[in-house]
Design a protein around this motif. Structure first.
Motif, PDB file in Angstrom:
ATOM      1  N   ASP A   1       0.370  -1.316   0.328  1.00 50.86           N
ATOM      2  CA  ASP A   1       0.205  -0.128   0.141  1.00 50.86           C
ATOM      3  C   ASP A   1       0.818   1.347   0.014  1.00 50.86           C
ATOM      4  O   ASP A   1       0.796   2.173  -0.747  1.00 50.86           O
ATOM      5  N   ASP A   2       2.298   0.704   0.793  1.00 48.06           N
ATOM      6  CA  ASP A   2       2.980   2.286   0.428  1.00 48.06           C
ATOM      7  C   ASP A   2       3.594   2.306  -0.752  1.00 48.06           C
ATOM      8  O   ASP A   2       4.699   3.555  -0.734  1.00 48.06           O
ATOM      9  N   SER A   3       3.359   1.680  -1.295  1.00 42.52           N
ATOM     10  CA  SER A   3       4.809   1.204  -2.702  1.00 42.52           C
ATOM     11  C   SER A   3       4.317   2.389  -3.607  1.00 42.52           C
ATOM     12  O   SER A   3       3.389   2.347  -4.539  1.00 42.52           O
ATOM     13  N   LYS A   4       4.962   3.218  -4.507  1.00 44.00           N
ATOM     14  CA  LYS A   4       5.303   3.808  -5.056  1.00 44.00           C
ATOM     15  C   LYS A   4       4.570   3.149  -6.718  1.00 44.00           C
ATOM     16  O   LYS A   4       3.583   3.210  -6.907  1.00 44.00           O
ATOM     17  N   LEU A   5       6.145   2.284  -6.386  1.00 43.64           N
ATOM     18  CA  LEU A   5       5.621   1.466  -7.741  1.00 43.64           C
ATOM     19  C   LEU A   5       4.479   0.705  -7.684  1.00 43.64           C
ATOM     20  O   LEU A   5       3.869   0.698  -8.290  1.00 43.64           O
ATOM     21  N   PHE A   6       4.030  -0.280  -6.557  1.00 41.15           N
ATOM     22  CA  PHE A   6       2.670  -0.636  -6.140  1.00 41.15           C
ATOM     23  C   PHE A   6       1.597   0.287  -6.929  1.00 41.15           C
ATOM     24  O   PHE A   6       0.354  -0.127  -7.678  1.00 41.15           O
ATOM     25  N   GLN A   7       1.392   0.902  -6.430  1.00 43.84           N
ATOM     26  CA  GLN A   7       0.086   2.245  -6.348  1.00 43.84           C
ATOM     27  C   GLN A   7       0.580   2.762  -7.698  1.00 43.84           C
ATOM     28  O   GLN A   7      -0.942   3.198  -8.201  1.00 43.84           O
ATOM     29  N   GLN A   8       0.974   2.801  -9.151  1.00 40.14           N
ATOM     30  CA  GLN A   8       1.500   2.704 -10.806  1.00 40.14           C
ATOM     31  C   GLN A   8       0.867   1.841 -11.382  1.00 40.14           C
ATOM     32  O   GLN A   8       0.225   1.512 -12.385  1.00 40.14           O
ATOM     33  N   LEU A   9       0.483   0.130 -10.880  1.00 42.38           N
ATOM     34  CA  LEU A   9       0.180  -0.294 -11.501  1.00 42.38           C
ATOM     35  C   LEU A   9      -0.905  -0.078 -11.867  1.00 42.38           C
ATOM     36  O   LEU A   9      -2.212   0.020 -11.348  1.00 42.38           O
ATOM     37  N   PRO A  10      -1.428  -0.841 -13.384  1.00 43.71           N
ATOM     38  CA  PRO A  10      -2.606  -0.681 -13.845  1.00 43.71           C
ATOM     39  C   PRO A  10      -3.511  -1.257 -13.570  1.00 43.71           C
ATOM     40  O   PRO A  10      -4.588  -0.312 -13.790  1.00 43.71           O
ATOM     41  N   ALA A  11      -3.941  -2.506 -13.005  1.00 44.35           N
ATOM     42  CA  ALA A  11      -4.526  -3.137 -12.486  1.00 44.35           C
ATOM     43  C   ALA A  11      -5.411  -1.656 -10.511  1.00 44.35           C
ATOM     44  O   ALA A  11      -6.333  -2.134 -10.127  1.00 44.35           O
ATOM     45  N   VAL A  12      -4.328  -1.077 -10.162  1.00 47.39           N
ATOM     46  CA  VAL A  12      -4.356  -0.793  -8.716  1.00 47.39           C
ATOM     47  C   VAL A  12      -5.492   0.306  -9.224  1.00 47.39           C
ATOM     48  O   VAL A  12      -5.559   1.129  -8.560  1.00 47.39           O
ATOM     49  N   ARG A  13      -4.727   1.185 -10.604  1.00 42.23           N
ATOM     50  CA  ARG A  13      -4.596   2.555 -10.527  1.00 42.23           C
ATOM     51  C   ARG A  13      -6.851   2.370 -11.508  1.00 42.23           C
ATOM     52  O   ARG A  13      -6.717   3.757 -11.239  1.00 42.23           O
ATOM     53  N   SER A  14      -7.568   1.141 -12.087  1.00 42.22           N
ATOM     54  CA  SER A  14      -8.723   1.253 -12.686  1.00 42.22           C
ATOM     55  C   SER A  14      -9.388   0.740 -11.866  1.00 42.22           C
ATOM     56  O   SER A  14     -10.704   0.545 -11.751  1.00 42.22           O
ATOM     57  N   GLY A  15      -8.273  -0.142 -10.027  1.00 45.45           N
ATOM     58  CA  GLY A  15      -9.428  -1.190  -9.187  1.00 45.45           C
ATOM     59  C   GLY A  15      -9.801  -2.236  -9.393  1.00 45.45           C
ATOM     60  O   GLY A  15     -10.491  -2.764  -8.902  1.00 45.45           O
ATOM     61  N   ALA A  16      -9.037  -2.412 -10.324  1.00 45.55           N
ATOM     62  CA  ALA A  16      -9.089  -4.290 -11.098  1.00 45.55           C
ATOM     63  C   ALA A  16      -8.028  -5.111 -10.312  1.00 45.55           C
ATOM     64  O   ALA A  16      -7.372  -5.858 -10.503  1.00 45.55           O
ATOM     65  N   VAL A  17      -7.525  -5.158  -8.561  1.00 45.08           N
ATOM     66  CA  VAL A  17      -7.379  -5.601  -7.796  1.00 45.08           C
ATOM     67  C   VAL A  17      -8.177  -6.076  -6.942  1.00 45.08           C
ATOM     68  O   VAL A  17      -8.924  -5.531  -6.181  1.00 45.08           O
TER      69      VAL A  17
END
Length: 165
Positions: A114-130
């Protein structure tokens, strides 16, 4: 494979107790139930999935073959045989699937992504499909039987629906 697919396991068990026909019908029914959910997503066959475990130093891929029942295909590096090398934190951007399912074994590991900027940039995270899995989900996905599969389908349907746009 470290973890044999559910339908292979079911067929093997059914053959041992002379219930092959019943097993085949059950397999077909479950496949149809998952496909019905996937059919609500336009062009689902072009969408990808990744199923990963969060480790302190990166990610490990699990057997996500169940996601294929919706019509999704494996994403980059997704290895359902579970024989692939782990993915380091520096390579987080390779978690580029349309749908990402993530299991963090502890609250600290969940906080780390949750604190990782790299993780938060992922397409699925950005689209809510995680989909953030818990222990029950991880166990059910690891060795699913028919009842667990139907539960998994219900758990995943809202995330699958997010792929529709």
């Amino acid at each position: 494979a470290l973890n044999v697919d559910w339908d292979v396991r079911l067929r093997t068990t059914a053959d041992a107790v002379d219930k092959a026909d019943e097993a085949q019908k059950l397999i077909a029914d479950i496949q149809a139930e998952f496909a019905a959910v996937g059919d609500a997503v336009p062009d689902i066959s072009s969408k990808t999935y990744q199923w990963v475990r969060v480790d302190p130093d990166g990610f490990g891929f699990g057997n996500g073959a169940v996601f294929g029942l919706f019509g999704l295909k494996p994403g980059t590096l997704q290895d359902n045989t579970q024989n692939s090398a782990p993915l380091s934190l520096e390579q987080t951007s390779k978690l580029d699937a349309d749908l990402l399912a993530v299991w963090a074994r502890s609250a600290d590991l969940r906080t780390s992504i949750d604190d990782s900027k790299l993780f938060q940039q992922l397409p699925a995270v950005r689209s809510g499909a995680v989909y953030y899995a818990d222990m029950a989900f991880a166990n059910a996905l690891n060795s699913p039987g028919p009842l667990a599969l139907r539960w998994l389908k219900d758990q995943l349907t809202p995330t699958i629906e997010k792929l529709a746009g």
